[in-house]
Design an enzyme around this catalytic site. Structure first.
Site, PDB file in Angstrom:
ATOM      1  N   HIS B  84       0.842  -1.202   0.000  1.00 41.57           N
ATOM      2  CA  HIS B  84       0.000   0.000   0.000  1.00 41.57           C
ATOM      3  C   HIS B  84       0.879   1.255   0.000  1.00 41.57           C
ATOM      4  N   ASP B 114       6.458  21.042 -26.972  1.00 39.21           N
ATOM      5  CA  ASP B 114       6.482  19.702 -26.390  1.00 39.21           C
ATOM      6  C   ASP B 114       7.582  19.686 -25.342  1.00 39.21           C
ATOM      7  N   TRP B 154       7.262  -0.088   3.708  1.00 41.89           N
ATOM      8  CA  TRP B 154       7.791   0.621   2.535  1.00 41.89           C
ATOM      9  C   TRP B 154       9.188   1.151   2.815  1.00 41.89           C
ATOM     10  N   SER B 183      12.825   5.885 -14.109  1.00 43.01           N
ATOM     11  CA  SER B 183      11.757   6.611 -14.793  1.00 43.01           C
ATOM     12  C   SER B 183      11.689   8.049 -14.293  1.00 43.01           C
ATOM     13  N   SER B 184      11.728   8.201 -12.975  1.00 40.77           N
ATOM     14  CA  SER B 184      11.627   9.555 -12.424  1.00 40.77           C
ATOM     15  C   SER B 184      12.859  10.385 -12.728  1.00 40.77           C
ATOM     16  N   HIS B 268      13.080  11.807   2.805  1.00 42.61           N
ATOM     17  CA  HIS B 268      12.473  13.088   3.164  1.00 42.61           C
ATOM     18  C   HIS B 268      12.277  13.997   1.958  1.00 42.61           C
ATOM     19  N   GLU B 270      11.684  13.050  -0.817  1.00 43.15           N
ATOM     20  CA  GLU B 270      10.566  12.408  -1.502  1.00 43.15           C
ATOM     21  C   GLU B 270       9.218  12.955  -1.036  1.00 43.15           C
ATOM     22  N   TYR B 272       8.531  15.890  -0.067  1.00 46.64           N
ATOM     23  CA  TYR B 272       8.296  17.196  -0.701  1.00 46.64           C
ATOM     24  C   TYR B 272       8.098  17.041  -2.197  1.00 46.64           C
ATOM     25  N   SER B 283      -2.003  26.811  -6.131  1.00 52.15           N
ATOM     26  CA  SER B 283      -1.803  28.234  -6.375  1.00 52.15           C
ATOM     27  C   SER B 283      -2.634  28.711  -7.561  1.00 52.15           C
ATOM     28  N   HIS B 317      15.187  13.190  11.010  1.00 51.09           N
ATOM     29  CA  HIS B 317      14.071  13.286  11.957  1.00 51.09           C
ATOM     30  C   HIS B 317      13.186  12.040  11.899  1.00 51.09           C
ATOM     31  N   HIS B 318      13.458  11.173  10.950  1.00 48.48           N
ATOM     32  CA  HIS B 318      12.762   9.883  10.947  1.00 48.48           C
ATOM     33  C   HIS B 318      13.494   8.868  11.812  1.00 48.48           C
ATOM     34  N   THR B 343       6.829  27.039   4.476  1.00 53.32           N
ATOM     35  CA  THR B 343       5.504  26.471   4.253  1.00 53.32           C
ATOM     36  C   THR B 343       4.433  27.430   4.726  1.00 53.32           C
ATOM     37  N   LYS B 346       3.693  30.025   2.254  1.00 53.00           N
ATOM     38  CA  LYS B 346       2.785  29.593   1.184  1.00 53.00           C
ATOM     39  C   LYS B 346       1.337  29.634   1.644  1.00 53.00           C
ATOM     40  N   ARG B 465       2.442   1.400  15.045  1.00 53.36           N
ATOM     41  CA  ARG B 465       2.105   1.165  13.637  1.00 53.36           C
ATOM     42  C   ARG B 465       2.372  -0.282  13.252  1.00 53.36           C
TER      43      ARG B 465
HETATM   44  C1  HEA Z   1       0.021   8.841  -1.071  1.00 58.98           C
HETATM   45  C2  HEA Z   1       0.077   8.024  -0.164  1.00 58.98           C
HETATM   46  C3  HEA Z   1      -1.026   7.362   0.586  1.00 58.98           C
HETATM   47  C4  HEA Z   1      -2.399   7.423   0.425  1.00 58.98           C
HETATM   48  C5  HEA Z   1      -3.202   8.199  -0.597  1.00 58.98           C
HETATM   49  C6  HEA Z   1      -2.964   6.583   1.449  1.00 58.98           C
HETATM   50  C7  HEA Z   1      -4.328   6.376   1.609  1.00 58.98           C
HETATM   51  C8  HEA Z   1      -4.893   5.586   2.609  1.00 58.98           C
HETATM   52  N1  HEA Z   1      -4.208   4.893   3.585  1.00 58.98           N
HETATM   53 FE1  HEA Z   1      -2.189   4.777   3.772  1.00 58.98          FE
HETATM   54  N2  HEA Z   1      -0.165   4.667   3.968  1.00 58.98           N
HETATM   55  C9  HEA Z   1       0.779   5.280   3.180  1.00 58.98           C
HETATM   56  C10 HEA Z   1       0.518   6.147   2.131  1.00 58.98           C
HETATM   57  C11 HEA Z   1      -0.767   6.478   1.689  1.00 58.98           C
HETATM   58  N3  HEA Z   1      -1.957   6.023   2.195  1.00 58.98           N
HETATM   59  C12 HEA Z   1       2.092   4.931   3.609  1.00 58.98           C
HETATM   60  C13 HEA Z   1       3.390   5.412   2.995  1.00 58.98           C
HETATM   61  C14 HEA Z   1       1.941   4.080   4.699  1.00 58.98           C
HETATM   62  C15 HEA Z   1       3.046   3.440   5.537  1.00 58.98           C
HETATM   63  C16 HEA Z   1       3.284   2.051   5.072  1.00 58.98           C
HETATM   64  C17 HEA Z   1       4.277   1.378   5.943  1.00 58.98           C
HETATM   65  O1  HEA Z   1       4.149   1.415   7.174  1.00 58.98           O
HETATM   66  O2  HEA Z   1       5.192   0.786   5.385  1.00 58.98           O
HETATM   67  C18 HEA Z   1       0.509   3.948   4.905  1.00 58.98           C
HETATM   68  C19 HEA Z   1      -0.049   3.206   5.933  1.00 58.98           C
HETATM   69  C20 HEA Z   1      -1.395   3.131   6.189  1.00 58.98           C
HETATM   70  C21 HEA Z   1      -1.960   2.570   7.375  1.00 58.98           C
HETATM   71  C22 HEA Z   1      -1.172   2.020   8.557  1.00 58.98           C
HETATM   72  C23 HEA Z   1      -1.005   0.566   8.486  1.00 58.98           C
HETATM   73  C24 HEA Z   1      -0.193   0.079   9.626  1.00 58.98           C
HETATM   74  O3  HEA Z   1       0.743   0.762  10.038  1.00 58.98           O
HETATM   75  O4  HEA Z   1      -0.498  -1.010  10.111  1.00 58.98           O
HETATM   76  C25 HEA Z   1      -3.314   2.662   7.254  1.00 58.98           C
HETATM   77  C26 HEA Z   1      -4.292   2.185   8.258  1.00 58.98           C
HETATM   78  O5  HEA Z   1      -5.353   2.604   8.328  1.00 58.98           O
HETATM   79  C27 HEA Z   1      -3.601   3.280   5.991  1.00 58.98           C
HETATM   80  C28 HEA Z   1      -4.869   3.531   5.481  1.00 58.98           C
HETATM   81  C29 HEA Z   1      -5.110   4.292   4.361  1.00 58.98           C
HETATM   82  C30 HEA Z   1      -6.461   4.565   3.878  1.00 58.98           C
HETATM   83  C31 HEA Z   1      -7.721   4.047   4.468  1.00 58.98           C
HETATM   84  C32 HEA Z   1      -6.312   5.379   2.774  1.00 58.98           C
HETATM   85  C33 HEA Z   1      -7.443   5.963   1.978  1.00 58.98           C
HETATM   86  O6  HEA Z   1      -7.335   7.366   1.967  1.00 58.98           O
HETATM   87  C34 HEA Z   1      -7.466   5.418   0.610  1.00 58.98           C
HETATM   88  C35 HEA Z   1      -8.517   6.085  -0.260  1.00 58.98           C
HETATM   89  C36 HEA Z   1      -8.205   5.923  -1.700  1.00 58.98           C
HETATM   90  C37 HEA Z   1      -7.537   6.807  -2.382  1.00 58.98           C
HETATM   91  C38 HEA Z   1      -7.104   8.091  -1.776  1.00 58.98           C
HETATM   92  C39 HEA Z   1      -7.170   6.575  -3.780  1.00 58.98           C
HETATM   93  C40 HEA Z   1      -7.862   7.541  -4.657  1.00 58.98           C
HETATM   94  C41 HEA Z   1      -7.034   7.936  -5.793  1.00 58.98           C
HETATM   95  C42 HEA Z   1      -7.247   7.542  -7.035  1.00 58.98           C
HETATM   96  C43 HEA Z   1      -8.360   6.622  -7.423  1.00 58.98           C
HETATM   97  C44 HEA Z   1      -6.329   8.005  -8.104  1.00 58.98           C
HETATM   98  C45 HEA Z   1      -6.746   9.320  -8.652  1.00 58.98           C
HETATM   99  C46 HEA Z   1      -5.791   9.719  -9.670  1.00 58.98           C
HETATM  100  C47 HEA Z   1      -6.005  10.670 -10.543  1.00 58.98           C
HETATM  101  C48 HEA Z   1      -7.222  11.515 -10.543  1.00 58.98           C
HETATM  102  C49 HEA Z   1      -5.019  10.910 -11.588  1.00 58.98           C
HETATM  103  N4  HEA Z   1      -2.412   3.562   5.363  1.00 58.98           N
HETATM  104  C1  HEA Z   2       3.617  15.005   1.522  1.00 57.34           C
HETATM  105  C2  HEA Z   2       4.242  14.467   2.437  1.00 57.34           C
HETATM  106  C3  HEA Z   2       4.765  15.083   3.697  1.00 57.34           C
HETATM  107  C4  HEA Z   2       4.912  16.409   4.057  1.00 57.34           C
HETATM  108  C5  HEA Z   2       4.619  17.642   3.253  1.00 57.34           C
HETATM  109  C6  HEA Z   2       5.459  16.384   5.385  1.00 57.34           C
HETATM  110  C7  HEA Z   2       5.763  17.536   6.091  1.00 57.34           C
HETATM  111  C8  HEA Z   2       6.394  17.547   7.320  1.00 57.34           C
HETATM  112  N1  HEA Z   2       6.720  16.455   8.085  1.00 57.34           N
HETATM  113 FE1  HEA Z   2       6.298  14.527   7.641  1.00 57.34          FE
HETATM  114  N2  HEA Z   2       6.133  12.592   7.072  1.00 57.34           N
HETATM  115  C9  HEA Z   2       5.637  12.132   5.883  1.00 57.34           C
HETATM  116  C10 HEA Z   2       5.178  12.906   4.831  1.00 57.34           C
HETATM  117  C11 HEA Z   2       5.195  14.290   4.821  1.00 57.34           C
HETATM  118  N3  HEA Z   2       5.594  15.095   5.827  1.00 57.34           N
HETATM  119  C12 HEA Z   2       5.639  10.693   5.856  1.00 57.34           C
HETATM  120  C13 HEA Z   2       5.169   9.823   4.705  1.00 57.34           C
HETATM  121  C14 HEA Z   2       6.160  10.284   7.081  1.00 57.34           C
HETATM  122  C15 HEA Z   2       6.316   8.873   7.636  1.00 57.34           C
HETATM  123  C16 HEA Z   2       7.274   8.014   6.927  1.00 57.34           C
HETATM  124  C17 HEA Z   2       7.265   6.648   7.559  1.00 57.34           C
HETATM  125  O1  HEA Z   2       7.857   6.481   8.633  1.00 57.34           O
HETATM  126  O2  HEA Z   2       6.649   5.725   6.981  1.00 57.34           O
HETATM  127  C18 HEA Z   2       6.474  11.504   7.814  1.00 57.34           C
HETATM  128  C19 HEA Z   2       7.058  11.506   9.075  1.00 57.34           C
HETATM  129  C20 HEA Z   2       7.516  12.640   9.693  1.00 57.34           C
HETATM  130  C21 HEA Z   2       8.362  12.625  10.845  1.00 57.34           C
HETATM  131  C22 HEA Z   2       8.917  11.370  11.543  1.00 57.34           C
HETATM  132  C23 HEA Z   2       7.983  10.866  12.555  1.00 57.34           C
HETATM  133  C24 HEA Z   2       8.423   9.567  13.113  1.00 57.34           C
HETATM  134  O3  HEA Z   2       8.514   8.594  12.370  1.00 57.34           O
HETATM  135  O4  HEA Z   2       8.681   9.522  14.314  1.00 57.34           O
HETATM  136  C25 HEA Z   2       8.594  13.932  11.185  1.00 57.34           C
HETATM  137  C26 HEA Z   2       9.424  14.370  12.323  1.00 57.34           C
HETATM  138  O5  HEA Z   2       9.959  15.385  12.355  1.00 57.34           O
HETATM  139  C27 HEA Z   2       7.890  14.755  10.213  1.00 57.34           C
HETATM  140  C28 HEA Z   2       7.887  16.146  10.210  1.00 57.34           C
HETATM  141  C29 HEA Z   2       7.352  16.912   9.180  1.00 57.34           C
HETATM  142  C30 HEA Z   2       7.412  18.374   9.169  1.00 57.34           C
HETATM  143  C31 HEA Z   2       7.995  19.261  10.231  1.00 57.34           C
HETATM  144  C32 HEA Z   2       6.818  18.753   7.988  1.00 57.34           C
HETATM  145  C33 HEA Z   2       6.670  20.187   7.509  1.00 57.34           C
HETATM  146  O6  HEA Z   2       7.062  20.298   6.174  1.00 57.34           O
HETATM  147  C34 HEA Z   2       5.285  20.712   7.677  1.00 57.34           C
HETATM  148  C35 HEA Z   2       5.221  22.202   7.487  1.00 57.34           C
HETATM  149  C36 HEA Z   2       3.811  22.750   7.506  1.00 57.34           C
HETATM  150  C37 HEA Z   2       3.235  23.421   8.507  1.00 57.34           C
HETATM  151  C38 HEA Z   2       3.927  23.646   9.794  1.00 57.34           C
HETATM  152  C39 HEA Z   2       1.826  23.942   8.400  1.00 57.34           C
HETATM  153  C40 HEA Z   2       1.670  25.300   7.752  1.00 57.34           C
HETATM  154  C41 HEA Z   2       2.443  26.391   8.403  1.00 57.34           C
HETATM  155  C42 HEA Z   2       1.892  27.451   9.049  1.00 57.34           C
HETATM  156  C43 HEA Z   2       0.408  27.645   9.126  1.00 57.34           C
HETATM  157  C44 HEA Z   2       2.826  28.452   9.613  1.00 57.34           C
HETATM  158  C45 HEA Z   2       2.835  28.542  11.095  1.00 57.34           C
HETATM  159  C46 HEA Z   2       3.243  27.271  11.721  1.00 57.34           C
HETATM  160  C47 HEA Z   2       4.098  27.162  12.761  1.00 57.34           C
HETATM  161  C48 HEA Z   2       4.809  28.286  13.356  1.00 57.34           C
HETATM  162  C49 HEA Z   2       4.302  25.812  13.378  1.00 57.34           C
HETATM  163  N4  HEA Z   2       7.249  13.935   9.323  1.00 57.34           N
HETATM  164 CU   LIG Z   3      10.601  13.721   6.829  1.00 51.20          CU
END
Ligand code: HEA
Ligand code: HEA
Ligand SMILES: [Cu+2]
Ligand code: CUA
Lengths: 322, 546, 295
Positions: B84, B114, B154, B183-184, B268, B270, B272, B283, B317-318, B343, B346, B465
């Site tokens: 997933h 293009d 993952w 690919s990317s 990380h 990734e 962003y 925007s 931070h992970h 952020t 923005k 988790r």
């Molecule tokens: C983009 C990333 C993404 C998205 C969208 C989701 C969506 C959802 N995730 Fe997922 N999730 C992850 C990324 C994501 N997750 C990751 C990285 C983990 C960690 C895995 C790990 O631990 O290794 C995780 C883990 C995770 C857990 C924790 C499992 C565990 O730790 O035991 C759970 C449990 O509830 C969960 C549930 C769901 C559910 C219910 C949705 C629902 O929101 C799903 C609803 C369906 C959609 C949002 C799809 C719709 C989109 C389309 C149909 C495509 C559209 C495209 C175009 C229009 C071009 N996810």
């Molecule tokens: C799109 C994906 C995305 C984005 C944008 C972010 C954004 C951020 N993430 Fe997240 N993060 C994930 C995807 C993402 N993360 C995923 C997938 C994991 C789990 C991976 C895994 O273990 O499987 C993770 C896990 C993760 C961790 C590790 C947790 C753990 O495993 O213990 C941490 C810790 O620092 C973190 C921090 C942040 C921070 C500080 C931001 C910042 O960029 C957020 C900044 C935004 C705001 C703060 C809000 C707007 C700001 C304002 C309104 C201004 C005023 C605000 C303040 C003064 C606070 N993230």
């Molecule tokens: Cu991070």
């Protein structure tokens, strides 16, 4: 706007089968990689198709944690891998033939030419990051190894038995032998390729051929020396020389120099193709981006080697020996 | 049909049919047209979204009650979790945002006919089905003694991904991710070259639309982060071969934690990579439907650059709980907090764009507004996690799951849907049914909040988790969360109803069906645009708005 | 033209403030008001488990402080959005302004978050260093993660054998009155008010030694010995769960720590690791974070 005639200098390309076929070739190659190195083990008779596809015995998983070793070279794997590689090679050849033909046809206008340059620079940047990964691994292992093994002296006092898990001694490769030679070879090839480039610019096609030919030969020479070094190490493994599987240094050493060697090979082929184009009358003094790209690539490979030589062979070797 | 303000209904655009489109097979398989390739990417993203969504619904069904109900064993659950995560990230979000919308609109927005390397563009696409097939094969080949598939999450940490999964399932994942990675990388090279080299006359960098800026920064992140992942994957691959290397094998002096560094150095940036293109899309939508130019354009553009740069130095931070030196932790704590500043710029600039505007609540605008709010919720919980001390409690609990689904499943995915509805008419020449689209939005909006808000509670209460079964104290919120998944599923159904209906009814739309406010170049073209646009390059005047 | 806009402004402001304040209050009440688990989760709980060590007390404080800030920011953004959506909707404001720059406000919204982050960072760093710094340790234990259970040893004590802590299955757990998926068949026993150093490592896959009420989570990594510490200030049984994915039984390798009085601990040691008094055993049987006396 569709009605207008094309009034820009960009290069619009007609549909081409190569990308799609590359995808297919990649799939075959990937399956081959896995079957060859790991072997595919269908667990039950549930999936006859897989059974047909993969030649591993059904019993393999009973002793499931058995090292994957004895499956290396598993029957069938090599064939798929070879097929994938050949397919990929054929596709690439056809693709680059097309590019060369387009270049001759004048499709590479100045703006397209700049685009190609950007593309090549970006490609080399990503190659550099790839090596950053390997160097990072190497530095971590080299610099912090002792720290990790003796994580905390205080800890070790309290738990002496943990000291057992310390890494075995590290053996490194002697830098002042073949590696030194290799450095000289590569540096020399860097000058010959520049010679070729300048000769071509000045219309001295003969000089260009000589320079390029020599570069290719030096590249092959490097690969040969590297091969000899690997073979020697292979024979001395277990007697103190590092080998892929003996310790972390060996792993980092072989993978980093191995990937570098692969890049040397690619660069050599790249230069060789340019040599062929040159002998067939391609590459003009004012337009020869193919050669320039090959030269950039070659210099990049050169620089990576210098880093390898400095760190992997000299600095860490001496510090780790002691 | 419901006419939209400023919309003029036109017949098929002139010259649309005889513009040199190749025949079906050549057109879709051998394509060198950025718009066709973009469409392929979108279709691919939808298929992957279905697969990833299916896996997540199975997971939620399992977690609805304590005990193990649906899965044959625990291994299978972990396989679903891992696949997933991988499929959603690499095969749904990235293809849709970068490959799909990036391909479709970056060349148009910068005024190019293009992409720079149209053939390589198609290679980027066709490596993805290859990669996805590898991942799907992985499902049906042995992972370890417990069953088929790879169940190491993952993040693929060794030793669980090396000695813990001796079967070929994980090798297929490695190959698949390498293919997706290349690919990317090729895509990134293509975007960078297109944006730097193919802008129309007069289109300076500081006049370039924000979506193009977003994709440019994203492309650099891809270019610099993915090769490191590739190196790490190769290390795993050779470590897994017996008689192979010992990078992550402590018995041979290797370091299992080093994989985490390499992985998160990629991982990380990734995250962003997945959100910046969504920022760009939002925007445009906010500006269009407020009928105002974007507020603080330069700040917006350079905020993304800043996020990209800082994004490279916060990876650990992970890894707060792996036993890092405390000074390192302190550094990563500080650096991570810094990202909240650009952020925030923005977020507030979007609000300022709307301020004084004349806001229309169209479907894409609803997605965009929801995006802003939900992204803030996800972002601020990220700030909570950034505090290394507190992370000792929250790490690997459902609090993290809630955090990243708020930024992914509600940030990135809402960005995708916002863009999809914004450009739907432009891409396909037809308008969707507003009711079906609104139903999709509301079901989704409510659904994902019901899924993921309670997961904060689970995390705070201590639920880790990747657990297939949990103490019954966690049952209530898990049940709520699973209920939310059913609502979301209904939303997904409406998405497909919307698609089917739109292509059956075929309400044609005009060039600029959003009217005043939609100012970028794609709105000067027909809907859908001609097979090759800009045979005569557009000229951007000096006083033009961005 | 003027009056309806004014009216809209006022209405929008009132609604926005109401929603913003409401959200903030709701979040805080919801967040801080809930029942807390001590040593184990509570049914339907939605907040941190209660603190049983000084580190966890500080952690809770920092968490709450950050929680106020982020709730406030979320409520603020939400209120602002609601205001804008009402005040500047097409009907209320048909003619859009063309403003796209205002340096003063841009500076404000850059500086303000910086200040907030500084407020957050300082206590957060203090917590971090406090958590990391090992004080004078009074005793050491080693926790080794195996696939799939924990084993504990007391390097300072010769007579205590390695404790292998296996999870209880559902039937056993019920029989012993312990929570399923948290209870084990052999606990780690430590004295109260004592600085305990914990060495964590693993022999195979990675695991993570976690006790929420202690504010401890430390990865168990093969080949590496991590250390951390705690000083339990309350007696009772405290549970935790493995927090790093380690294979199929990841969910099934709980951690159970029994904190007993110093005297009781001395007797336990003297007795080669067996309890003599019923109080301590009751602790075991209570299966909760409270001693029998407290209940
Ligand atoms: C983009 C990333 C993404 C998205 C969208 C989701 C969506 C959802 N995730 Fe997922 N999730 C992850 C990324 C994501 N997750 C990751 C990285 C983990 C960690 C895995 C790990 O631990 O290794 C995780 C883990 C995770 C857990 C924790 C499992 C565990 O730790 O035991 C759970 C449990 O509830 C969960 C549930 C769901 C559910 C219910 C949705 C629902 O929101 C799903 C609803 C369906 C959609 C949002 C799809 C719709 C989109 C389309 C149909 C495509 C559209 C495209 C175009 C229009 C071009 N996810
Ligand atoms: C799109 C994906 C995305 C984005 C944008 C972010 C954004 C951020 N993430 Fe997240 N993060 C994930 C995807 C993402 N993360 C995923 C997938 C994991 C789990 C991976 C895994 O273990 O499987 C993770 C896990 C993760 C961790 C590790 C947790 C753990 O495993 O213990 C941490 C810790 O620092 C973190 C921090 C942040 C921070 C500080 C931001 C910042 O960029 C957020 C900044 C935004 C705001 C703060 C809000 C707007 C700001 C304002 C309104 C201004 C005023 C605000 C303040 C003064 C606070 N993230
Ligand atoms: Cu991070
Ligand atoms: Cu042990 Cu997870």
């Amino acid at each position: 706007m569709a009605g207008h005639a094309v009034e820009h200098d960009y290069h619009l390309i007609p549909p081409s089968p190569w990308p799609f076929l590359s995808g297919v070739a990649c799939l075959v190659w990937g399956v081959g990689m896995v079957t060859f190195f790991a072997g595919l083990v269908p667990r039950t008779g549930e999936s006859p198709m897989l059974e047909w596809f993969f030649s591993k015995g059904l019993d393999s998983l009973q002793d499931s944690y058995r090292p994957v070793a004895d499956q290396v070279g598993a029957d069938g794997g090599w064939a798929i891998l070879l097929a994938g590689t050949i397919m990929a090679a054929l596709v690439m050849i056809s693709w680059w033939k097309d590019v060369a033909a387009e270049s001759r046809a004048g499709d590479h206008t100045p703006v397209v030419d700049i685009g190609l340059r950007y593309g090549m620079i970006m490609f080399i940047m990503q190659e550099a990051m790839f090596f950053v990964g390997w160097f990072w691994m190497f530095f971590e292992l080299g610099l912090f190894h002792k720290m990790r093994a003796a994580w905390n002296t205080d800890v070790l006092e309290n738990a002496p038995e943990y000291a057992d898990s310390m890494a075995p001694g590290i053996h490194a490769v002697d830098a002042w032998n073949l590696p030194l030679m290799n450095t000289i070879v590569l540096l020399l090839s860097g000058t010959t390729v520049t010679w070729a480039h300048h000769a071509l610019i000045h219309g001295d096609r003969k000089g260009a051929k000589w320079g390029l030919g020599l570069t290719v030969l030096l590249g092959l020479f490097f690969t040969g020396l590297q091969g000899i070094e690997y073979v020697e190490l292979f024979h001395e493994r277990g007697e103190g020389a590092p080998w892929l599987s003996t310790d972390a240094y060996g792993s980092a050493f072989f993978m980093a120099t191995g990937f570098h060697g692969l890049h040397v090979l690619i660069g050599t082929i790249f230069l060789g193709v340019m040599f062929l184009r040159l002998t067939k009358g391609g590459l003009r003094p004012e337009k020869h981006f193919g050669l320039e790209a090959a030269a950039w690539y070659w210099h990049f490979v050169d620089v990576v080697w210098l880093f390898l030589f400095a760190f992997v062979y000299i600095i860490f070797a001496s510090s780790l020996h002691g | 049909m419901v006419a939209l303000p400023g919309e003029n209904i036109s017949a098929e655009p002139a010259g649309y049919h005889d513009d040199g489109k190749p025949k079906f097979f050549a057109r879709w398989f051998y394509s060198t047209n950025h718009k066709d390739i973009g469409t392929l990417y979108l279709i691919f993203g939808i298929i992957s979204g279905l697969i990833g969504g299916f896996l997540s619904f199975m997971m939620r069904m399992e977690l609805a009650d304590p005990g193990i109900q649906f899965f044959t064993n625990e291994h299978q659950y972990l396989v679903y979790v891992s696949m997933h995560g991988l499929i959603m990230i690499f095969f749904m979000v990235m293809p849709a945002l970068i490959g799909g919308f990036g391909n479709w609109f970056v060349p148009i927005m910068v005024g190019a006919p293009d992409m720079a390397f149209p053939r390589m563009n198609n290679l980027s696409f066709w490596l993805l089905p290859t990669a996805l097939i590898c991942l799907l094969i992985s499902f049906v080949v042995p992972g370890n003694a417990n069953g088929n598939g790879f169940g190491g999450s993952w993040v693929m940490y060794p030793p669980l991904s090396t000695t813990g999964h001796p079967g070929p399932a994980f090798d297929f994942i490695i190959i698949g991710l390498l293919a997706a990675g290349f690919s990317s990388i090729f895509g990134a090279i293509n975007f960078i070259t297109t944006i730097l080299n193919m802008r129309a006359p007069g289109m300076t960098m500081h006049k370039m639309p924000l979506f193009a800026w977003a994709v440019l920064v994203t492309a650099f992140l891809l270019l610099l982060a993915l090769p490191v992942l590739a190196a790490a994957l190769f290390m795993l691959f050779t470590d897994r071969i017996a008689g192979g290397t010992g990078f992550f094998d402590p018995a041979r002096g290797g370091d299992p934690q080093m994989f985490q560094h390499l992985f998160w150095f990629f991982g990380h940036p990734e995250v962003y990579i997945m959100i910046l293109p969504a920022f760009g899309i939002v925007s445009h939508i906010i500006s269009t439907f407020s009928k105002k130019p974007i507020f603080g354009y330069l700040g917006m553009a350079y905020a993304m650059v800043a996020i990209g740069v800082v994004g490279f130095v916060v990876w650990a931070h992970h890894m707060y709980t792996v036993g890092m030196d405390v000074n390192l932790k302190a550094y990563f704590l500080a650096a991570t907090l810094v990202i909240a500043v650009p952020t925030g710029v923005k977020i507030f600039s979007w609000l300022a764009t709307m301020w004084g505007g004349s806001i229309r609540f169209t479907i894409p605008m609803q997605w965009a507004l929801a995006f802003i709010f939900l992204f803030v919720v996800g972002g601020v919980t990220g700030v909570m996690l950034a505090n290394a001390g507190v992370d000792a409690y929250l790490h690997d609990t459902y609090y993290v799951v809630a955090h990243f689904h708020y930024v992914l499943s509600m940030g990135a995915v809402f960005g995708i849907f916002a863009g999809f509805y914004y450009w739907f008419g432009k891409m396909f020449g037809v308008m969707y049914n507003k009711f079906l689209a609104a139903a999709h939005f509301w079901l989704f909006f409510i659904g994902v909040n019901v899924i993921f808000f309670p997961q904060h509670f689970l995390g705070l209460n201590g639920m880790p988790r990747r657990y297939v079964d949990y103490p019954e104290e966690f049952a209530i919120w898990n049940q709520v969360s699973s209920f939310g998944a059913y609502i979301t599923l209904a939303g997904v159904v409406f998405f497909f109803l919307m698609l089917i209906e739109a292509f059956i009814v075929r309400r044609r739309v005009g060039d600029n069906y959003w009217g005043e406010g939609a100012t970028t170049l794609e709105w000067t073209l027909s809907s859908p645009p001609p097979y090759h646009q800009f045979n005569v390059l557009p000229r951007i005047e000096d006083n033009a708005e961005h | 033209m003027k009056s309806p806009t004014n009216k809209t402004t006022i209405i929008a402001a009132i609604i926005a403030v109401a929603i913003g304040v409401g959200t903030f209050v709701a979040l805080i009440v919801l967040g801080l008001g809930g029942e807390r688990g001590m040593g184990q989760p509570v049914d339907g709980g939605y907040f941190l488990q209660d603190a049983a060590t000084p580190v966890m007390e500080d952690l809770t404080t920092v968490h709450n402080m950050v929680f106020y800030w982020i709730s406030g920011i979320t409520a603020f953004v939400m209120a602002l959005m609601v205001y804008i959506m009402i005040r500047f909707r097409e009907k209320a404001n048909p003619v859009p302004s063309k403003t796209s720059h205002n340096t003063a406000i841009e500076v404000v919204w850059t500086i303000a978050p910086v200040l907030i982050l500084l407020f957050i960072a300082v206590p957060s760093m203090q917590l971090l260093y406090f958590q990391d710094k090992l004080p004078e340790t009074d005793m050491t234990i080693k926790a080794v993660g195996n696939t799939w259970n924990w084993s504990y040893t007391y390097p300072d004590l010769e007579n205590i054998e390695e404790i292998i802590s296996n999870p209880l299955d559902e039937v056993q757990a019920k029989a012993q009155g312990k929570p399923y998926l948290l209870g084990t068949d052999a606990q780690l026993v430590v004295p109260v008010d004592t600085n305990v150093k914990v060495l964590v490592t693993s022999i195979n896959n990675m695991h993570s030694w976690t006790v929420p009420s202690f504010g401890i989570k430390m990865d168990a990594v093969p080949g590496i010995i991590n250390e951390t510490w705690f000083r339990a200030t309350r007696e009772g049984v405290f549970y935790g769960q493995c927090s790093e994915i380690c294979g199929i039984k990841h969910y099934y390798m709980p951690i159970e720590v029994n904190v007993v009085s110093k005297a009781e601990y001395a007797r336990w040691v003297a007795n080669d690791g067996a309890f003599t008094s019923s109080v301590a055993q009751n602790n075991t049987l209570m299966g909760s974070g409270q001693t029998a006396a407290q209940k």
